[in-house]
Enzyme design. Structure first.
Site, PDB file in Angstrom:
ATOM      1  N   HIS A 186       7.618   7.525   6.116  1.00 23.60           N
ATOM      2  CA  HIS A 186       8.511   7.371   4.954  1.00 23.60           C
ATOM      3  C   HIS A 186       8.993   8.724   4.420  1.00 23.60           C
ATOM      4  O   HIS A 186       9.175   8.896   3.213  1.00 23.60           O
ATOM      5  CB  HIS A 186       7.834   6.595   3.818  1.00 23.60           C
ATOM      6  N   ASN A 224       7.614  -2.983   1.451  1.00 27.96           N
ATOM      7  CA  ASN A 224       8.667  -2.758   2.437  1.00 27.96           C
ATOM      8  C   ASN A 224       9.754  -3.814   2.281  1.00 27.96           C
ATOM      9  O   ASN A 224       9.595  -4.758   1.504  1.00 27.96           O
ATOM     10  CB  ASN A 224       8.095  -2.860   3.862  1.00 27.96           C
ATOM     11  N   HIS A 268       0.603   4.724  -4.556  1.00 26.43           N
ATOM     12  CA  HIS A 268      -0.707   4.333  -3.998  1.00 26.43           C
ATOM     13  C   HIS A 268      -0.968   2.863  -4.346  1.00 26.43           C
ATOM     14  O   HIS A 268      -0.978   2.518  -5.540  1.00 26.43           O
ATOM     15  CB  HIS A 268      -1.776   5.234  -4.621  1.00 26.43           C
TER      16      HIS A 268
HETATM   17 FE1  HDD Z   1       2.163   3.034   3.877  1.00 22.92          FE
HETATM   18  C1  HDD Z   1       3.736   5.727   2.593  1.00 22.92           C
HETATM   19  C2  HDD Z   1       4.573   0.965   2.558  1.00 22.92           C
HETATM   20  C3  HDD Z   1       0.789   0.348   5.553  1.00 22.92           C
HETATM   21  C4  HDD Z   1      -0.405   4.956   4.844  1.00 22.92           C
HETATM   22  N1  HDD Z   1       3.817   3.302   2.807  1.00 22.92           N
HETATM   23  C5  HDD Z   1       4.309   4.493   2.361  1.00 22.92           C
HETATM   24  C6  HDD Z   1       5.513   4.287   1.614  1.00 22.92           C
HETATM   25  C7  HDD Z   1       5.751   2.944   1.612  1.00 22.92           C
HETATM   26  C8  HDD Z   1       4.681   2.322   2.356  1.00 22.92           C
HETATM   27  C9  HDD Z   1       6.906   2.237   0.950  1.00 22.92           C
HETATM   28  C10 HDD Z   1       6.362   5.368   0.988  1.00 22.92           C
HETATM   29  C11 HDD Z   1       5.983   5.615  -0.432  1.00 22.92           C
HETATM   30  C12 HDD Z   1       6.896   6.637  -1.038  1.00 22.92           C
HETATM   31  O1  HDD Z   1       8.099   6.361  -1.150  1.00 22.92           O
HETATM   32  O2  HDD Z   1       6.410   7.712  -1.377  1.00 22.92           O
HETATM   33  N2  HDD Z   1       2.624   1.075   4.083  1.00 22.92           N
HETATM   34  C13 HDD Z   1       3.586   0.401   3.375  1.00 22.92           C
HETATM   35  C14 HDD Z   1       3.441  -1.012   3.608  1.00 22.92           C
HETATM   36  C15 HDD Z   1       2.404  -1.188   4.460  1.00 22.92           C
HETATM   37  C16 HDD Z   1       1.863   0.120   4.749  1.00 22.92           C
HETATM   38  C17 HDD Z   1       4.312  -2.083   2.969  1.00 22.92           C
HETATM   39  C18 HDD Z   1       1.798  -2.440   5.007  1.00 22.92           C
HETATM   40  C19 HDD Z   1       1.799  -3.564   4.410  1.00 22.92           C
HETATM   41  N3  HDD Z   1       0.511   2.719   5.029  1.00 22.92           N
HETATM   42  C20 HDD Z   1       0.095   1.534   5.594  1.00 22.92           C
HETATM   43  C21 HDD Z   1      -1.187   1.713   6.201  1.00 22.92           C
HETATM   44  C22 HDD Z   1      -1.557   3.014   5.976  1.00 22.92           C
HETATM   45  C23 HDD Z   1      -0.460   3.629   5.257  1.00 22.92           C
HETATM   46  C24 HDD Z   1      -1.976   0.627   6.912  1.00 22.92           C
HETATM   47  C25 HDD Z   1      -2.799   3.735   6.364  1.00 22.92           C
HETATM   48  C26 HDD Z   1      -3.971   3.183   6.386  1.00 22.92           C
HETATM   49  N4  HDD Z   1       1.784   5.012   3.815  1.00 22.92           N
HETATM   50  C27 HDD Z   1       0.634   5.572   4.234  1.00 22.92           C
HETATM   51  C28 HDD Z   1       0.550   7.051   3.936  1.00 22.92           C
HETATM   52  C29 HDD Z   1       1.874   7.290   3.160  1.00 22.92           C
HETATM   53  C30 HDD Z   1       2.539   5.938   3.202  1.00 22.92           C
HETATM   54  C31 HDD Z   1       0.266   7.906   5.097  1.00 22.92           C
HETATM   55  C32 HDD Z   1       2.762   8.446   3.620  1.00 22.92           C
HETATM   56  C33 HDD Z   1       3.209   9.147   2.386  1.00 22.92           C
HETATM   57  C34 HDD Z   1       2.445   8.544   1.307  1.00 22.92           C
HETATM   58  O3  HDD Z   1       1.613   7.597   1.799  1.00 22.92           O
HETATM   59  O4  HDD Z   1       2.496   8.836   0.134  1.00 22.92           O
HETATM   60  O5  HDD Z   1      -0.563   7.325   3.184  1.00 22.92           O
END
Ligand code: HDD
Length: 682
Positions: A76, A149, A340
């Site tokens: 993202h 999402n 978060h």
């Molecule tokens: Fe995630 C970012 C949505 C599964 C780990 N995620 C991130 C963002 C969105 C989502 C919208 C961007 C937030 C922003 O604009 O700053 N993610 C989802 C959805 C998931 C999902 C809807 C499943 C239902 N994500 C998911 C899993 C993991 C992560 C299973 C790890 C275990 N996601 C992250 C992250 C991020 C992230 C690596 C990258 C940047 C952040 O968190 O702030 O931690």
């Protein structure tokens, strides 16, 4: 009971105001406040001599610049955000004690960031991908983040696979290609080896993966969460954002071209709409399942690769969100915002969805790297609008000046340390779910059906949508170099639908499967984009005009378009003023060069009596391309010649007329339909 602080729709804006600064017209100073007499030349030993170490101004300016970048989000990375307000339609107290949902008309400030997933920070926006839809509610009880999402399901069932999935979809590590694209071997290798991806891959191959606008897509919290009310009763809940403009998509050829013509297409659309006062809106809907019904469905509520069909579990609309203010500074706000799923308020709790459980670890962890330490909650965009007090101290960039000696629990110094408060006083306490089990690394049996809902999705599509899915599979798999990956994918997706797999196989040089397929007949009509809201509002028309245009008629048509909320840009051979038949002028916003047909929802061809060869050629190109992308085309007077030349004058969504007002209403109708799929393209 302690009184909650007053929070209204302006609370966040007022808080941010303390941190805003306007540098324009001010004296230039160093970061220490020292006014500087010179900012263009470094301090040298002689005009042609070496720069001196003593030049503190040069060193400060350069050091700050050298450290300007922070790590981009691991997923993202490419995103855009805006401020707004959420208004509750009614009290939801019977389901949740969350205060922002407790009262009809209650307003809570929000900040929403939309994003693509796979591409890096500078990548194009109209790629085939999932879109992030993350909302921060600044409530009186603390920040609540709904990190969702634009698709209601996910690729994997267990968070431990997330790094694997992301490594597979990101550019391949040996050559860092392709950027922001799933059409490559490693992603599809992952898919065929992890068949739980089947349902989400159907969504990714569908039109939902190429939204026309962030404003025209729905959002989903994906997981089952819990609502808990004041009596401690819990219900499972899924969150759904519904765009009031409906869900609309681009076509793939158009999406790829926009990626070059305007890589900022989606953010520009969001930014411009807000600047123009066309505030995007979504209604928030919840699907509720009582605890007792947990095992009543033919899928597991805890499995994030499954959606809850609306026809079985209806969506109750509970409020509306309006985005009404762009950020002042993209880095300070959009880049530094930290979402978060674990940022919750009393009344909202988690389910045991193993994907959600893993997310609860990952998000804080990633902010520690990205925002360089544990004080990211102090950044203006992340600060709650209610007070926060605890015994956490110090760390890089700490801003709060905590007074007093005591920073620990427990203490006998009188009234010295923040103390936990009871549930009755608003203290968060976790839902006391009874859990009983052995420690195992395993997948629940109930998570094993990877195909029924993928087939349900397919069954719910109209023929054009099915066509697009087949084309998307053929494109993506056609880009895979290994034949065994293409074969594996055909074999896997035969489980979804035989005819679909056969059609794809033919396109990608794989032997079509002779048998197999699914016997699932279930469909969920709500999943088809044909059944979405249709509106002409904020659609953008490219008006092709030359000097000598039929003034009365054109100006009337444009007035009628505007009255329906349709926007337009005038495109001609040159920029500047064009004169109509009666001498009235209209200003050309663009030349054929500075814009492109893919950047419009519809084309209105007007022309003029003496168009040049170049004009005629470009007009034909604009119309031809709009036609191939199923877009509405209108033409009056001189403009009609191009429809005739292209033999498209009687095709669906092509409106040609000499009579002004009738034309305008038919054209608006054609625009409202979004796209006209039943056209003869070849
Ligand atoms: Fe995630 C970012 C949505 C599964 C780990 N995620 C991130 C963002 C969105 C989502 C919208 C961007 C937030 C922003 O604009 O700053 N993610 C989802 C959805 C998931 C999902 C809807 C499943 C239902 N994500 C998911 C899993 C993991 C992560 C299973 C790890 C275990 N996601 C992250 C992250 C991020 C992230 C690596 C990258 C940047 C952040 O968190 O702030 O931690």
């Amino acid at each position: 009971m302690a009184k909650s602080p007053e929070v209204n729709e302006n609370s966040k804006d007022e808080q941010l105001e303390q941190y805003r600064t306007d540098d324009s017209g001010k004296s230039l100073t160093t970061n220490q406040g020292l006014k500087m007499a010179e900012d263009e030349f470094s301090l040298k030993a002689g005009e042609r001599g070496p720069t001196l170490m003593e030049d503190f101004h040069f060193r400060e300016k350069m050091t700050h610049f050298d450290h300007e970048r922070i790590p981009e989000r691991v997923v993202h990375a490419r995103g855009y955000a805006a401020h707004g307000v959420f208004e509750a339609y009614d009290s939801l107290e019977h389901l949740t004690k969350a205060k922002f949902l407790s009262e009809k008309g209650k307003k809570t400030p929000v900040f929403v960031r939309f994003s693509t997933v796979a591409g890096s920070k500078g990548s194009a926006e109209t790629v085939r991908d999932v879109r992030g839809f993350a909302t921060k509610f600044y409530t009186e009880e603390g920040n609540y983040d709904l990190v969702g999402n634009n698709m209601p399901v996910f690729f994997i069932q267990d968070a431990i696979k997330f790094p694997d999935f992301v490594h597979a979809v990101k550019p391949e590590p040996h050559n860092e290609m392709p950027q922001a694209a799933s059409a490559h071997d490693t992603l599809w290798d992952f898919v065929i080896n992890n068949q739980e991806t089947a349902h989400m891959m159907m969504w990714l191959m569908s039109d939902r993966a190429i939204p026309r606008s962030f404003r025209m897509m729905d959002g989903f919290g994906v997981h089952a969460f819990r609502f808990v009310n004041a009596e401690g009763k819990s219900h499972f809940v899924k969150f759904n954002w519904k765009s009031t403009l409906g869900t609309h998509s681009l076509v793939w050829d158009e999406a790829q071209k926009i990626a070059g013509k305007d890589p900022d297409f989606n953010r520009r659309d969001l930014y411009d709409s807000i600047e123009q006062g066309d505030f995007p809106e979504w209604e928030l809907g919840v699907q509720i399942v009582p605890e007792d019904d947990e095992y009543k469905f033919d899928f597991d509520l805890l499995d994030a690769t499954k959606l809850w069909p609306q026809e079985e579990i209806p969506i109750q609309i509970i409020g509306k969100m309006t985005l009404n203010r762009n950020v002042d500074n993209v880095f300070a706000e959009t880049e530094q915002v930290a979402f978060h799923p674990g940022h919750v308020v009393p009344g909202i709790d988690f389910s045991n969805d193993p994907l959600l459980q893993g997310r609860l670890f990952s998000y804080t962890d990633t902010q520690l790297l990205r925002l360089n330490g544990p004080n990211f909650h102090e950044l203006p965009i992340n600060r709650p609008v209610c007070p926060f007090h605890n015994n956490q101290r110090d760390g890089v960039g700490r801003q709060t000046i905590n007074k007093g000696r005591v920073s620990y629990q427990k203490s006998s110094f009188t009234n010295s340390t923040p103390a936990p408060v009871s549930e009755a006083e608003g203290g968060y306490s976790h839902y006391q779910e009874k859990v009983d089990g052995r420690k195992v690394r395993a997948r629940s049996e109930s998570f094993n059906d990877h195909f029924s809902q993928a087939t349900m999705f397919w069954n719910s599509m109209t023929s054009p949508e099915k066509e697009h899915i087949i084309e998307a599979f053929s494109f993506e798999l056609g880009k895979c170099q290994e034949s065994w990956i293409r074969e594996g994918a055909v074999e896997m997706f035969t489980n979804v639908n035989l005819e679909m797999a056969q059609a794809v196989a033919k396109n990608i040089g794989v032997a079509p499967p002779a048998s197999g397929g699914s016997n699932v007949t279930k469909a969920s009509p709500a999943l088809s984009l044909e059944n979405t809201v249709k509106s002409p509002a904020t659609r953008k028309v490219g008006v092709l005009i030359d000097n000598g245009f039929n003034e009365e008629e054109v100006l009337n048509v444009l007035k009628e378009l505007q009255a329906k909320g349709v926007q337009y840009e005038v495109v001609s051979e040159m920029q500047g003023e064009l004169k109509g038949t009666g001498g009235k002028g209209i200003t050309a916003d663009h030349t054929f060069n500075t814009t492109d047909p893919v950047l419009y929802d519809a084309i209105y061809a007007v022309g003029g009596p003496d168009v040049s060869r170049k004009f005629a050629k470009e007009a034909a190109r604009y119309i031809g391309e709009a036609f191939d992308h199923y877009k509405p085309i209108g033409a009056t007077h001189d403009g009609q010649q191009w429809l005739e030349a292209a033999y498209i004058e009687n095709q669906p969504g092509v409106v040609a007329a000499t009579a002004g007002s009738e034309f305008a209403s038919s054209f608006v109708e054609a625009i409202t339909a979004h796209r006209h799929w039943n056209r003869q393209i070849d």
